[in-house]
Structures are given as C-alpha cells and as structure tokens.
Design a protein around this motif. Structure first.
Motif, PDB file in Angstrom:
ATOM      1  N   SER A   1     -34.049 -54.129  49.577  1.00  0.00           N
ATOM      2  CA  SER A   1     -33.228 -54.710  50.638  1.00  0.00           C
ATOM      3  C   SER A   1     -34.092 -55.500  51.615  1.00  0.00           C
ATOM      4  N   GLU A   2     -33.472 -56.512  52.252  1.00  0.00           N
ATOM      5  CA  GLU A   2     -34.209 -57.404  53.150  1.00  0.00           C
ATOM      6  C   GLU A   2     -34.594 -56.707  54.462  1.00  0.00           C
ATOM      7  N   ASN A   3     -33.740 -55.858  54.948  1.00  0.00           N
ATOM      8  CA  ASN A   3     -33.996 -55.195  56.232  1.00  0.00           C
ATOM      9  C   ASN A   3     -34.282 -53.703  56.024  1.00  0.00           C
ATOM     10  N   SER A   4     -35.258 -53.431  55.199  1.00  0.00           N
ATOM     11  CA  SER A   4     -35.574 -52.039  54.856  1.00  0.00           C
ATOM     12  C   SER A   4     -36.229 -51.323  56.039  1.00  0.00           C
ATOM     13  N   LEU A   5     -35.876 -50.061  56.187  1.00  0.00           N
ATOM     14  CA  LEU A   5     -36.516 -49.230  57.212  1.00  0.00           C
ATOM     15  C   LEU A   5     -37.894 -48.743  56.769  1.00  0.00           C
ATOM     16  N   LEU A   6     -38.177 -48.860  55.476  1.00  0.00           N
ATOM     17  CA  LEU A   6     -39.396 -48.270  54.955  1.00  0.00           C
ATOM     18  C   LEU A   6     -40.461 -49.289  54.574  1.00  0.00           C
TER      19      LEU A   6
ATOM     20  N   LEU B   1     -34.909 -35.460  46.903  1.00  0.00           N
ATOM     21  CA  LEU B   1     -35.321 -36.463  47.879  1.00  0.00           C
ATOM     22  C   LEU B   1     -34.465 -37.731  47.743  1.00  0.00           C
ATOM     23  N   GLN B   2     -34.065 -38.045  46.550  1.00  0.00           N
ATOM     24  CA  GLN B   2     -33.205 -39.211  46.336  1.00  0.00           C
ATOM     25  C   GLN B   2     -31.872 -39.029  47.056  1.00  0.00           C
ATOM     26  N   ARG B   3     -31.318 -37.839  46.946  1.00  0.00           N
ATOM     27  CA  ARG B   3     -30.041 -37.567  47.609  1.00  0.00           C
ATOM     28  C   ARG B   3     -30.204 -37.602  49.134  1.00  0.00           C
ATOM     29  N   GLN B   4     -31.353 -37.130  49.611  1.00  0.00           N
ATOM     30  CA  GLN B   4     -31.578 -37.106  51.052  1.00  0.00           C
ATOM     31  C   GLN B   4     -31.731 -38.516  51.630  1.00  0.00           C
ATOM     32  N   ILE B   5     -32.330 -39.413  50.874  1.00  0.00           N
ATOM     33  CA  ILE B   5     -32.628 -40.743  51.410  1.00  0.00           C
ATOM     34  C   ILE B   5     -31.510 -41.743  51.186  1.00  0.00           C
ATOM     35  N   ASP B   6     -30.606 -41.451  50.264  1.00  0.00           N
ATOM     36  CA  ASP B   6     -29.520 -42.399  49.956  1.00  0.00           C
ATOM     37  C   ASP B   6     -28.687 -42.788  51.185  1.00  0.00           C
ATOM     38  N   PRO B   7     -28.282 -41.849  52.056  1.00  0.00           N
ATOM     39  CA  PRO B   7     -27.469 -42.254  53.219  1.00  0.00           C
ATOM     40  C   PRO B   7     -28.233 -43.135  54.213  1.00  0.00           C
ATOM     41  N   ILE B   8     -29.571 -43.042  54.197  1.00  0.00           N
ATOM     42  CA  ILE B   8     -30.374 -43.781  55.163  1.00  0.00           C
ATOM     43  C   ILE B   8     -30.800 -45.132  54.607  1.00  0.00           C
ATOM     44  N   VAL B   9     -31.243 -45.142  53.371  1.00  0.00           N
ATOM     45  CA  VAL B   9     -31.676 -46.391  52.724  1.00  0.00           C
ATOM     46  C   VAL B   9     -30.916 -46.512  51.409  1.00  0.00           C
ATOM     47  N   PRO B  10     -29.686 -47.017  51.468  1.00  0.00           N
ATOM     48  CA  PRO B  10     -28.895 -47.126  50.242  1.00  0.00           C
ATOM     49  C   PRO B  10     -29.595 -48.023  49.211  1.00  0.00           C
ATOM     50  N   GLY B  11     -29.550 -47.595  47.974  1.00  0.00           N
ATOM     51  CA  GLY B  11     -30.139 -48.378  46.895  1.00  0.00           C
ATOM     52  C   GLY B  11     -31.609 -48.119  46.677  1.00  0.00           C
ATOM     53  N   ALA B  12     -32.264 -47.367  47.547  1.00  0.00           N
ATOM     54  CA  ALA B  12     -33.695 -47.074  47.352  1.00  0.00           C
ATOM     55  C   ALA B  12     -33.874 -46.099  46.187  1.00  0.00           C
TER      56      ALA B  12
ATOM     57  N   ILE C   1     -42.248 -53.389  54.781  1.00  0.00           N
ATOM     58  CA  ILE C   1     -42.411 -54.572  55.616  1.00  0.00           C
ATOM     59  C   ILE C   1     -42.000 -55.793  54.801  1.00  0.00           C
ATOM     60  N   PRO C   2     -41.726 -56.906  55.456  1.00  0.00           N
ATOM     61  CA  PRO C   2     -41.299 -58.109  54.718  1.00  0.00           C
ATOM     62  C   PRO C   2     -42.307 -58.482  53.631  1.00  0.00           C
ATOM     63  N   GLY C   3     -41.786 -58.813  52.497  1.00  0.00           N
ATOM     64  CA  GLY C   3     -42.627 -59.207  51.368  1.00  0.00           C
ATOM     65  C   GLY C   3     -43.019 -58.055  50.476  1.00  0.00           C
ATOM     66  N   GLN C   4     -42.787 -56.825  50.908  1.00  0.00           N
ATOM     67  CA  GLN C   4     -43.100 -55.669  50.072  1.00  0.00           C
ATOM     68  C   GLN C   4     -41.815 -55.052  49.528  1.00  0.00           C
ATOM     69  N   ARG C   5     -41.939 -54.460  48.386  1.00  0.00           N
ATOM     70  CA  ARG C   5     -40.785 -53.806  47.775  1.00  0.00           C
ATOM     71  C   ARG C   5     -40.970 -52.297  47.623  1.00  0.00           C
ATOM     72  N   THR C   6     -42.160 -51.790  47.970  1.00  0.00           N
ATOM     73  CA  THR C   6     -42.415 -50.355  47.840  1.00  0.00           C
ATOM     74  C   THR C   6     -43.060 -49.800  49.105  1.00  0.00           C
ATOM     75  N   ALA C   7     -42.775 -48.537  49.345  1.00  0.00           N
ATOM     76  CA  ALA C   7     -43.444 -47.788  50.425  1.00  0.00           C
ATOM     77  C   ALA C   7     -44.123 -46.575  49.791  1.00  0.00           C
ATOM     78  N   ARG C   8     -45.404 -46.412  50.063  1.00  0.00           N
ATOM     79  CA  ARG C   8     -46.157 -45.314  49.450  1.00  0.00           C
ATOM     80  C   ARG C   8     -46.400 -44.216  50.487  1.00  0.00           C
ATOM     81  N   LEU C   9     -46.128 -43.005  50.069  1.00  0.00           N
ATOM     82  CA  LEU C   9     -46.403 -41.822  50.884  1.00  0.00           C
ATOM     83  C   LEU C   9     -47.294 -40.909  50.032  1.00  0.00           C
TER      84      LEU C   9
END
Length: 379
Positions: free
Chosen positions: A103-108, A151-162, A110-118
C-alpha cells in the motif's frame, strides 16, 4: 669307610631329619603367589564369623539375582515416546519477521519500500514478542506457521493486505547440551520435538572411538537417567526423545573389577559390556595360571551395604561375602556364565595346595643332593 666318613654320614642323616622337620613346620610359610582357598574361607561356619560363603551353583543363582547391586550406582532409563514433528517456539527463541505491504500509505514501510523487517525479536519468559501497533502477542508453544497465522490475524485490521513472513532460531530452552564423549560437543538446537538421543550424538560427530563400553547419561532437571550406547543401537524403543534444556553426557563405563592371586593378570579392569559374567571376567584377566591356580577355588569377594541386611530385604547373611566357583564341573562352569560381576568385585584365583607339596619335595630333593655331595666328599 673311615671314621671321618661315618661321622659325615651320621651328620648328614641328622641334618636331613632336622631339615624335614623344619620344612613341615614351615609349610604354611612357604613362598607362594596367592592364598589357598581354605585360608580365605576358614571360620565361615562359626557363629561369630563376619562374612558368608556361597558356592555359585544352578540352585543358588535365582536367589543372588534378587540381591542388591553393589559398587557404582546405576540409573534407570526412559523409553521412547513421540512428539510433534514440527518446531515449537519456546521462551528464549529468536523470531525474525518480514512484513510485506504494497500500500502507498503504509504504517510500516517508508516510500519506495515494500517490506518492513523486524529481526532478532527474542521471545520473552512469558512467551510473548512486541509488535508495533499491536503490542505483546504470545507465540510460545506454537509452531512457526501457527505463530505466523496468529500475527497475520492481529495485523490485518491495522494494515489490510499486509503479509507476514516468520522464521525462528532456537534458544537455550529449545536446545540440548551435548557435554562430552563425542567428537564435537556443544549446544545442539532441537529441529523438532522428535529429536532423539542418538540424533544428538550424531549431530556431535558420533561417539569418540577410544571410549570403552560408552555410557549415555541424560540429565533432565534434577533427574538422571543412564544406559549404554550399545543398548540404544540394539533397541530403537530406548532411543528416547530429548526436551529443551536436557544435558547429554557420553562417558566411558566407570565400573571396574579387580583380579589377584594365581590369575593371568593381576590388575584393575573396566567393564567392556553392560553385563560381565564370572566367565567373562576370567577371560578378561587371561584365565588362571595353569601351573599354580586351584581350578576348584576361584573366589569372588564382594561387600554389600548394611541396607542389604535389613528386614524384608532379600540379600546375604553378612555384608562381606565370598562366592566360590568350581571350574572343574559342568554346573560350576554354566553357573559362572550366569553369575554377574558387580563393580568393585575382587576375582581371586587361589593357589593350588599341590604347589606346597611340590615346593617341599623340591627342597628335600635339593637337601638329598647336598648330602650326597657331602658324603662323596667325605669318602
């Protein structure tokens, strides 16, 4: 014969008589390498005797098999059970997350990235990890795939489609310690819940070949279990599965027995198998000396703890016990094959009484030789 010769002959006879009397009197003090059986068991039938004597026979074997073991303590072993074939997350494990978000306005991201690593998230003592925007999530006692779905179920309401991707690295609670006796000791992670003792030994490069009758000791909490590697090889049902935190120690069999007297070797010997019979022990020590030993007087000396004499306990009459083996009879040989040696036992091959007679004859023969020489000189 002249008078000097007669005096010499009389002196020789008197000398011979005295020598014979002295020799017979000193019979018990003749030089020899071991005791005679009668000396060891003397007084066993007296009421004040502090030891007991038991001939090893077919009729005696069923009784002694129920007596307590002596020597180095032996521990029991666990039979194999079955666990999950999957990895299970435990406290102390490390979890790595990759969250894919396009998504373009991801909470996780930054612009130009498609993944967030933890990366490097350690599972806490309570079994939780911290997720941004979600908080603490308990993932312990789940498989990695089950934790990912949670974790997928937990994050779905916050970042749909992640999409959540999870990997893990086992920590101390999900590993075992391979302490020693193998070619590469160290910490071995549990790849699943069916990881067995032999699998851990294999992961450590196998048992060191120099170990005699190697034993496996499993330390689990405050409990200790023990068996031999050969038993694990022979019976797959004994190849028990490991749990996180277990310690596996491979060591040489520390049990031993001693041999003395008219034996092939007088030394201390380690056990080369789980059960060493009296015949095995005789073979290990090189048998008995053919020219010296009494084949009817092979003795095994053993000392039992005082608890073996307690009321209701099947055991010997005395703490100190002498077992006698007769190698000249079929019953003695077969019974010796089924009589088990305990750690700390002394195998004593007694001296044959015939040796004393031979020694006396030799001394007398030498004396006659001296007298004859003296007589010839007098003539």
């Amino acid at each position: 014969m002249n008078k000097a010769g007669m005096r010499m002959g009389l002196f020789s006879k008197l000398f011979l008589a005295g020598l014979l009397a002295f020799t017979m009197a000193a019979c018990d003090g003749l030089p020899r390498g071991a005791a005679v059986q009668s000396e060891i068991v003397k007084g066993a039938d007296q009421p004040e005797a502090d030891f007991a004597v038991y001939p090893v026979t077919k009729s005696f074997l069923p009784s002694v098999q129920h007596w307590p073991e002596t020597g180095i303590r032996r521990y029991g072993w666990l039979s194999r059970d079955h666990g999950s074939s999957a990895q299970i997350i435990r406290p102390g494990d490390t979890v790595n997350l990759i969250i894919w978000d396009s998504s373009e306005n991801s909470l996780l991201t930054i612009p130009g990235q498609r993944t967030a690593r933890l990366d490097g998230m350690r599972v806490s003592e309570t079994g939780t990890i911290f997720m941004p925007y979600i908080g603490k999530v308990r993932i312990a006692d789940r498989t990695p795939d089950s934790a990912r779905q949670l974790l997928q179920r937990q994050i779905d309401p916050i970042v749909p489609g992640a999409q959540v991707q999870l990997s893990m690295a086992e920590g101390r609670v999900n590993s075992v310690d391979l302490v020693g006796g193998v070619n590469a000791p160290g910490i071995v992670p549990l790849p699943d819940q069916n990881f067995s003792v032999l699998a851990a030994i294999s992961a450590g490069g196998g048992v060191r070949p120099a170990l005699a009758n190697p034993q496996v000791k499993l330390v689990r909490g405050s409990s200790i279990y023990q068996t031999s590697v050969s038993r694990l090889y022979e019976d797959p049902a004994l190849d028990t599965r490991l749990r996180g935190g277990d310690k596996v120690i491979v060591e040489e069999d520390r049990r031993y027995f001693l041999s003395l007297g008219a034996a092939g070797q007088e030394s201390q010997f380690t056990f080369n198998r789980d059960r060493v019979s009296a015949l095995d022990a005789l073979s290990i020590i090189g048998g008995v000396a053919d020219s010296r030993a009494n084949p009817q007087g092979v003795l095994i000396l053993r000392e039992y703890p005082s608890s073996a004499l307690a009321a209701g306990q099947r055991g010997p009459r005395q703490q100190r016990v002498v077992f006698t083996i007769d190698l000249t009879t079929s019953d003695g040989l077969f019974s010796a094959k089924n009589f088990h040696i305990n750690s700390g036992d002394l195998v004593l091959a007694t001296e044959s009484p015939v040796n004393n007679v031979r020694t006396i004859v030799s001394i007398v023969g030498s004396a006659f030789g001296l007298i004859n020489v003296a007589s010839a000189a007098g003539n």
